[in-house]
Write an enzyme that holds these catalytic residues in place. Structure first.
Site, mmCIF file in Angstrom:
data_model
loop_
_atom_site.group_PDB
_atom_site.id
_atom_site.type_symbol
_atom_site.label_atom_id
_atom_site.label_comp_id
_atom_site.label_asym_id
_atom_site.label_seq_id
_atom_site.Cartn_x
_atom_site.Cartn_y
_atom_site.Cartn_z
ATOM 1 N N LYS A 62 0.811 -1.223 0.000
ATOM 2 C CA LYS A 62 0.000 0.000 0.000
ATOM 3 C C LYS A 62 0.847 1.277 0.000
ATOM 4 C CE LYS A 62 -1.281 1.307 4.774
ATOM 5 N NZ LYS A 62 -0.638 0.314 5.672
ATOM 6 N N HIS A 107 1.382 -3.679 14.730
ATOM 7 C CA HIS A 107 1.927 -2.525 14.003
ATOM 8 C C HIS A 107 2.065 -1.384 15.001
ATOM 9 C CE1 HIS A 107 2.786 0.512 11.077
ATOM 10 N NE2 HIS A 107 2.560 -0.277 10.048
ATOM 11 N N GLU A 143 6.835 -5.935 8.041
ATOM 12 C CA GLU A 143 6.086 -5.410 6.898
ATOM 13 C C GLU A 143 6.495 -3.962 6.596
ATOM 14 O OE1 GLU A 143 2.079 -7.881 8.360
ATOM 15 O OE2 GLU A 143 2.238 -5.721 8.658
HETATM 16 C C1 LIG Z 1 0.469 0.293 6.321
HETATM 17 C C2 LIG Z 1 0.882 -0.987 6.915
HETATM 18 C C3 LIG Z 1 2.225 -1.383 6.889
HETATM 19 C C4 LIG Z 1 3.337 -0.494 6.388
HETATM 20 O O1 LIG Z 1 3.634 0.463 7.341
HETATM 21 P P1 LIG Z 1 4.907 1.438 7.193
HETATM 22 O O2 LIG Z 1 4.753 2.355 8.339
HETATM 23 O O3 LIG Z 1 4.798 2.087 5.877
HETATM 24 O O4 LIG Z 1 6.112 0.588 7.304
HETATM 25 C C5 LIG Z 1 2.547 -2.606 7.408
HETATM 26 N N1 LIG Z 1 1.602 -3.426 7.917
HETATM 27 C C6 LIG Z 1 0.300 -3.090 7.951
HETATM 28 C C7 LIG Z 1 -0.667 -4.045 8.524
HETATM 29 C C8 LIG Z 1 -0.097 -1.863 7.472
HETATM 30 O O5 LIG Z 1 -1.381 -1.512 7.547
#
Ligand SMILES: *Cc1c(COP(=O)(O)O)cnc(C)c1O
Length: 380
Positions: free
Chosen positions: A47, A184, A261
């Site tokens: 994303k 996260h 991620e």
């Molecule tokens: C948006 C998102 C990410 C990426 O986050 P960054 O801050 O860009 O590293 C990773 N995991 C999930 C579940 C997300 O929603």
């Protein structure tokens, strides 16, 4: 970094607004991530920027992928379309996580045949997964503190640590396989303590769930949030990595797989936008520049990502504090109220903004008839 000379050349050749993606920078960021976190498998969060060429470069570098919608899943799937069925299954199992805790019935129905790893954080989702994607593997999304992150996520997703173990046991009772835990810490997390707290919470849930009979868990997904070096206040990645490595080794035995991620960290510094000054005025004594890209387009992060981008001019000269506005008729289209740019920029002069690869072009619209910036991909 793409040189200013090259940026100008490209902009003359292709016109503006122009979004320049530096694929050497993508490869460098991926290599940095792997180098400092050797125990962690990196799932690029699509994303952040879903351009298929970006996904392809990271794929070739060896990355895995975090997707959150069926179209994102298919962008990644396109790369492995020609693999034999068996290899493809294995690749998906090992390299894709569908990390959106909430999935529509239809999405689960489509996902089931790929047997993917999916996240969840509530009882309703367990029922849906059992009904529509019983072959999926599960990772429980845990709510963790997001203190000081630029983009906060904990109010939308995550089971509290009080309910986490019950949700794991409940899924197992329904005959689903819970493979591990995810979290996260919030995007652009410069408060590294968030990771320490999250890892300790996750370790406690992991331990308790195992003790209560959830024996099949073997992975911990530490999510995204790794900060991009937007300015000098962001501490180097290796400092965060040192903390993470220490905690991971202390809390999780070697046979537990660690996933992450990263979105922003891999792609932010790989994007630069070049725009043209299309208007100039003085309002209430303040210099105002109007450029051909704005917050409905590549600078969408000003609104959606709480990210303040800065401009530089190719032309040098005495600078003045000015406002920079986007091209649309909407009053919201303000990119910055406090830029320092040369006061004598003329219409037709170009300016650029670096480190704009993440959460920018990905959320461009066609608002007011202005299309998203053209994209060019470069190797240095
Ligand atoms: C948006 C998102 C990410 C990426 O986050 P960054 O801050 O860009 O590293 C990773 N995991 C999930 C579940 C997300 O929603």
């Amino acid at each position: 970094m793409v040189s200013t000379k090259r940026l100008q050349q490209l902009a003359r050749q292709h016109g503006t607004p122009l979004f320049v993606v530096d694929h050497d920078e993508l490869r460098k960021n991926y290599a940095t991530f792997r180098k400092y976190l050797p125990r962690v498998q990196a799932y690029y969060a699509v994303k952040a920027n879903s351009d298929p060429a970006i996904v392809k470069t990271l794929f070739d570098a060896g990355a895995s992928f975090d997707v959150a919608s069926m179209p994102e899943f298919m962008i990644v799937h396109e790369l492995i379309r020609d693999m034999p069925e068996k290899e493809r299954q294995a690749w998906i199992w090992d390299k894709i996580i569908y990390a959106n805790p909430i999935k529509a019935n239809g999405t689960l129905r489509q996902l089931d045949r790929y047997k993917p790893l999916v996240t969840y954080d509530n009882l309703e989702e367990i029922k849906k997964i059992k009904k529509f994607a019983p072959r999926a593997g599960l990772a429980l999304r845990l709510r963790v503190p997001n203190t000081g992150a630029m983009v906060e996520l904990s109010s939308k997703f995550g089971a509290s640590s009080g309910e986490a173990v019950d949700l794991i046991l409940e899924a197992e009772k329904e005959g689903l396989t819970v493979e591990g835990i995810s979290f996260h810490v919030g995007s652009q997390t410069t408060n590294f303590d968030n990771y320490v707290q999250a890892l300790n919470l996750a370790a406690n849930v992991f331990r308790e769930a195992k003790a209560r009979g959830a024996g099949k868990m073997f992975l911990v997904d530490i999510g995204g949030g790794f900060p991009a070096p937007y300015d000098d206040s962001v501490k180097p990645f290796r400092e965060l990595a040192k903390i993470l490595n220490r905690e991971l080794d202390r809390l999780f035995p070697k046979d537990i797989q660690i996933l992450a991620e990263p979105g922003r960290f891999l792609v932010a510094t790989a994007g630069t936008v070049v725009c043209t000054v299309i208007g100039k005025a003085v309002r209430d004594g303040k210099l105002c520049y109007y450029v051909d890209d704005g917050v409905y387009h590549t600078f969408s992060g000003v609104i959606f990502d709480h990210c303040q981008y800065h401009f530089e001019a190719f032309k040098k000269g005495p600078v003045e504090t000015c406002s920079v506005f986007g091209p649309t008729c909407d009053a919201l289209d303000v990119v910055s109220m406090t830029e320092r740019l040369p006061a004598d920029l003329k219409l037709g002069d170009m300016v650029y903004s670096r480190n704009i690869g993440a959460y920018s072009h990905a959320s461009s619209t066609h608002f007011n008839g202005f299309p998203p910036a053209k994209v060019v991909h470069v190797n240095r």
